[in-house]
Write a protein that holds these residues in place. Structure first.
Motif, PDB file in Angstrom:
ATOM      1  N   HIS A 127       0.845  -1.303   0.012  1.00 31.82           N
ATOM      2  CA  HIS A 127       0.017   0.114   0.082  1.00 31.82           C
ATOM      3  C   HIS A 127       0.986   1.255  -0.185  1.00 31.82           C
ATOM      4  CE1 HIS A 127      -3.132   2.881   1.256  1.00 31.82           C
ATOM      5  NE2 HIS A 127      -2.388   3.199   2.118  1.00 31.82           N
ATOM      6  N   GLY A 161       0.284   4.979  -1.121  1.00 30.91           N
ATOM      7  CA  GLY A 161      -0.531   5.099  -0.020  1.00 30.91           C
ATOM      8  C   GLY A 161       0.185   5.453   1.124  1.00 30.91           C
ATOM      9  N   ASP A 180      -5.599   7.964   5.780  1.00 30.09           N
ATOM     10  CA  ASP A 180      -5.786   7.130   4.643  1.00 30.09           C
ATOM     11  C   ASP A 180      -6.791   6.283   4.629  1.00 30.09           C
ATOM     12  OD1 ASP A 180      -5.387   5.517   2.398  1.00 30.09           O
ATOM     13  OD2 ASP A 180      -3.318   6.097   2.222  1.00 30.09           O
ATOM     14  N   THR A 192      -7.859   3.920   2.691  1.00 23.29           N
ATOM     15  CA  THR A 192      -7.610   2.587   2.332  1.00 23.29           C
ATOM     16  C   THR A 192      -6.633   1.908   3.341  1.00 23.29           C
ATOM     17  OG1 THR A 192      -7.764   3.386   0.087  1.00 23.29           O
ATOM     18  CG2 THR A 192      -6.758   1.326   0.500  1.00 23.29           C
ATOM     19  N   TYR A 193      -5.646   2.646   3.928  1.00 25.78           N
ATOM     20  CA  TYR A 193      -4.886   1.992   4.950  1.00 25.78           C
ATOM     21  C   TYR A 193      -5.726   1.554   6.098  1.00 25.78           C
ATOM     22  CZ  TYR A 193      -1.607   1.729   8.734  1.00 25.78           C
ATOM     23  OH  TYR A 193      -0.851   1.390   9.811  1.00 25.78           O
ATOM     24  N   GLU A 242      -8.727   0.887   6.240  1.00 28.44           N
ATOM     25  CA  GLU A 242      -9.513  -0.487   5.706  1.00 28.44           C
ATOM     26  C   GLU A 242      -8.836  -1.787   5.903  1.00 28.44           C
ATOM     27  OE1 GLU A 242     -12.015  -1.979   1.990  1.00 28.44           O
ATOM     28  OE2 GLU A 242     -12.049   0.187   2.534  1.00 28.44           O
ATOM     29  N   LEU A 243      -7.458  -1.704   5.407  1.00 21.60           N
ATOM     30  CA  LEU A 243      -6.791  -2.754   5.363  1.00 21.60           C
ATOM     31  C   LEU A 243      -6.092  -3.148   6.811  1.00 21.60           C
ATOM     32  CD1 LEU A 243      -3.744  -1.823   2.480  1.00 21.60           C
ATOM     33  CD2 LEU A 243      -4.946  -3.882   2.671  1.00 21.60           C
TER      34      LEU A 243
END
Length: 209
Positions: A179, A184, A190, A192-193, A195-196
């Motif tokens: 990511h 990212g 962030d 997306t981070y 969520e990861l």
């Protein structure tokens, strides 16, 4: 089997066990060497003598493991052991551009052929997994990517790692590195981070420190 031949075979397994002790899958490679020995056995006389003469490796494995790995990487008569030594060296931070290129090749090939063998239908590409996890190990996260780097293959190996013990937490850590590499930020700002981290949370908690 002669005593010298037995000593040489034991030396090959000794090399493999030493390299494996520095990898994630500490016990997965002995069966691979067992299968490969059928094609190598009986060992040629010159290889038998070469392995017997490598007695200095045993104390060196404790005193200077990096040097011992470098000797195995360069001189082992067994390709599997040379490959494992390269992976172990990268994993412990002895990164070089040449080794990174080699590990990208192992990601491409590794033991993929073993998956096609009738006698080993359930084998996983463990060497490919080890290579991928070594290249994104925190010792190497600031290293440049190899010219042979393949993002799709790497992410496919991470997916496999998530369902292959004992690689799960390392694969989870690899996703966070990927990511960041792809632009990212390692920040809760962030989405997306964030969520990861949520999706991989249970695995990340098991990541060795």
């Amino acid at each position: 089997m002669s005593s010298q031949m037995l000593q040489a075979v034991q030396a090959l397994f000794h090399e493999l066990n030493f390299c494996s002790s520095l990898l994630i899958g500490k016990k997965v490679f002995v069966p691979l060497l067992d299968r490969q020995m059928d094609s190598y056995f009986p060992l040629p006389d010159e290889i038998v003598q070469e392995l017997i003469d490598q007695g200095q490796l045993t104390p060196m494995m404790k005193q200077d493991p990096v040097k011992a790995l470098e000797i195995i990487e360069k001189d082992s008569p067994l390709l599997l052991n040379r490959d494992l030594a390269s992976v172990a060296l990268v994993r412990v931070g002895a990164w070089t551009e040449k080794r990174a290129d080699r590990l990208c090749g192992l990601m491409e090939a590794g033991e993929a052929n073993n998956m096609l063998e009738e006698e080993a239908p359930d084998s996983k590409p463990y060497l490919s997994l080890e290579a991928a996890m070594a290249l994104c190990h925190w010792n190497n996260q600031e290293r440049p990517l190899s010219r042979w780097w393949n993002w799709k293959l790497f992410l496919d190996l991470l997916d496999l790692g998530l369902v292959t013990p004992p690689y799960e937490p390392w694969a989870a850590q690899g996703y966070l590195w990927a990511h960041q590499q792809q632009g990212g930020e390692l920040s809760d700002s962030d989405p997306t981070y964030k969520e990861l981290v949520i999706s991989l949370g249970p695995l990340l908690e098991n990541l060795p420190t």
